[in-house]
Scaffold this motif. Structure first.
Motif, short mmCIF file in Angstrom:
data_model
loop_
_atom_site.label_atom_id
_atom_site.label_comp_id
_atom_site.label_asym_id
_atom_site.label_seq_id
_atom_site.Cartn_x
_atom_site.Cartn_y
_atom_site.Cartn_z
N GLU A 208 6.51 17.25 -15.98
CA GLU A 208 5.04 17.20 -15.92
C GLU A 208 4.43 16.34 -17.02
O GLU A 208 3.24 16.46 -17.32
N TRP A 209 5.22 15.46 -17.61
CA TRP A 209 4.72 14.59 -18.69
C TRP A 209 3.46 13.88 -18.22
O TRP A 209 3.44 13.28 -17.14
N PRO A 210 2.37 13.91 -18.99
CA PRO A 210 1.08 13.43 -18.50
C PRO A 210 0.88 11.92 -18.50
O PRO A 210 -0.14 11.43 -18.01
N MET A 211 1.84 11.18 -19.03
CA MET A 211 1.72 9.73 -19.06
C MET A 211 2.56 9.12 -17.95
O MET A 211 3.52 9.73 -17.47
N PRO A 212 2.22 7.88 -17.52
CA PRO A 212 3.00 7.23 -16.45
C PRO A 212 4.46 7.03 -16.83
O PRO A 212 5.34 7.11 -15.98
N THR A 213 4.73 6.76 -18.10
CA THR A 213 6.10 6.57 -18.57
C THR A 213 6.34 7.46 -19.79
O THR A 213 5.39 7.90 -20.44
N MET A 214 7.60 7.68 -20.08
CA MET A 214 7.96 8.51 -21.23
C MET A 214 8.86 7.70 -22.15
O MET A 214 9.84 7.10 -21.70
N ASN A 215 8.49 7.68 -23.41
CA ASN A 215 9.31 6.98 -24.39
C ASN A 215 10.74 7.53 -24.33
O ASN A 215 10.95 8.75 -24.33
N PRO A 216 11.75 6.64 -24.28
CA PRO A 216 13.14 7.13 -24.19
C PRO A 216 13.54 8.08 -25.30
O PRO A 216 14.30 9.03 -25.07
#
Length: 256
Positions: free
Chosen positions: A121-129
């Motif tokens: 459910e991460w709210p950003m389009p991408t997630m930092n690795p």
């Protein structure tokens, strides 16, 4: 708001999420904090359901470790269970007269579940690795293992590495995890009582209760830890028993 509508600005050649701080009123906040008291006697006035819901929602906006939200709130409504909870709270006046009784509980058995939910459910389009890897490793990092064996190994390893560079020194053991989860839950409890005060109601945060009876009443698993029982309602005219006592500021505030 969809992920595509998130407010961003370009910083150092990259699009960064921005969230401007809302305007606040420090005097209104000061009034809420200063007027919050441990109220020992409440009137018969009920708390409107929408006020109770809003206070619980504000409680869950509290800061918490890694955003894992290791808390639960049990609003005890059943007359039978409420009577049993009052008894478990040593039948103290604040429990007997409260319009609502809320048991605030920390959980350490949902670390993996909530870490995985954060990834989904991460709210950003991408997630930092690096952030993704952090949440993937959280279940391992916080697992004490059977009989705390893994905790003891990790404590030795982290302490050795800590000799040459800063390292987190826990939580490792089951006791460490209880304390870790209790910290975040206590922050949520503070939000809860301040929210009630902002709505014109009052509270009493009760730590004096029979934990075994509360566990049985709510059918809590071993990994659930009742942190406190919050009684809430309208302050009776004689609901505050004496003026607030605070020791001298110099005893607690230090500049180093």
């Amino acid at each position: 708001m969809s992920q595509h509508d998130l407010p961003t600005v370009e910083i150092d050649g990259k699009q960064r999420y921005v969230e401007p701080a809302e305007a606040t009123d420090v005097e209104a906040f000061r009034a809420v904090v200063r007027s919050r008291r441990s109220v020992r006697k409440f009137t018969d006035r009920p708390i409107p359901p929408d006020v109770l819901d809003d206070c619980l929602d504000l409680a869950m906006l509290a800061p918490n470790s890694s955003g894992l939200q290791m808390w639960e709130f049990y609003v005890v409504r059943s007359p039978e269970k409420k009577a049993a909870l009052v008894k478990a709270c040593m039948s103290q006046l604040a429990a007997r007269t409260a319009a609502e009784l809320i048991v605030c509980v920390s959980r350490t058995d949902r670390i993996r579940e909530h870490a995985q939910q954060t990834l989904r459910e991460w709210p950003m389009p991408t997630m930092n690795p690096l952030v993704r890897r952090y949440y993937q490793l959280i279940p391992w990092h916080y697992s004490p293992g059977p009989f705390d064996v893994a905790a003891r190994v990790k404590r030795v390893v982290y302490s050795a590495v800590g000799l040459v560079r800063p390292m987190p020194r826990g939580p490792f053991s089951s006791a460490d995890l209880d304390l870790w989860a209790a910290k975040s839950t206590a922050l949520a409890c503070e939000n809860l009582v301040l929210a009630f005060r902002a709505h014109g109601f009052d509270t009493c945060m009760m730590e004096g209760f029979d934990e075994a009876r509360v566990r049985k009443l709510l059918d809590l698993p071993d990994a659930a830890l009742p942190i406190m029982v919050v009684g809430a309602g309208e302050r009776a005219a004689d609901g505050v028993f004496w003026p607030q006592l605070r020791f001298d500021r110099d005893q607690f505030v230090h500049e180093v």
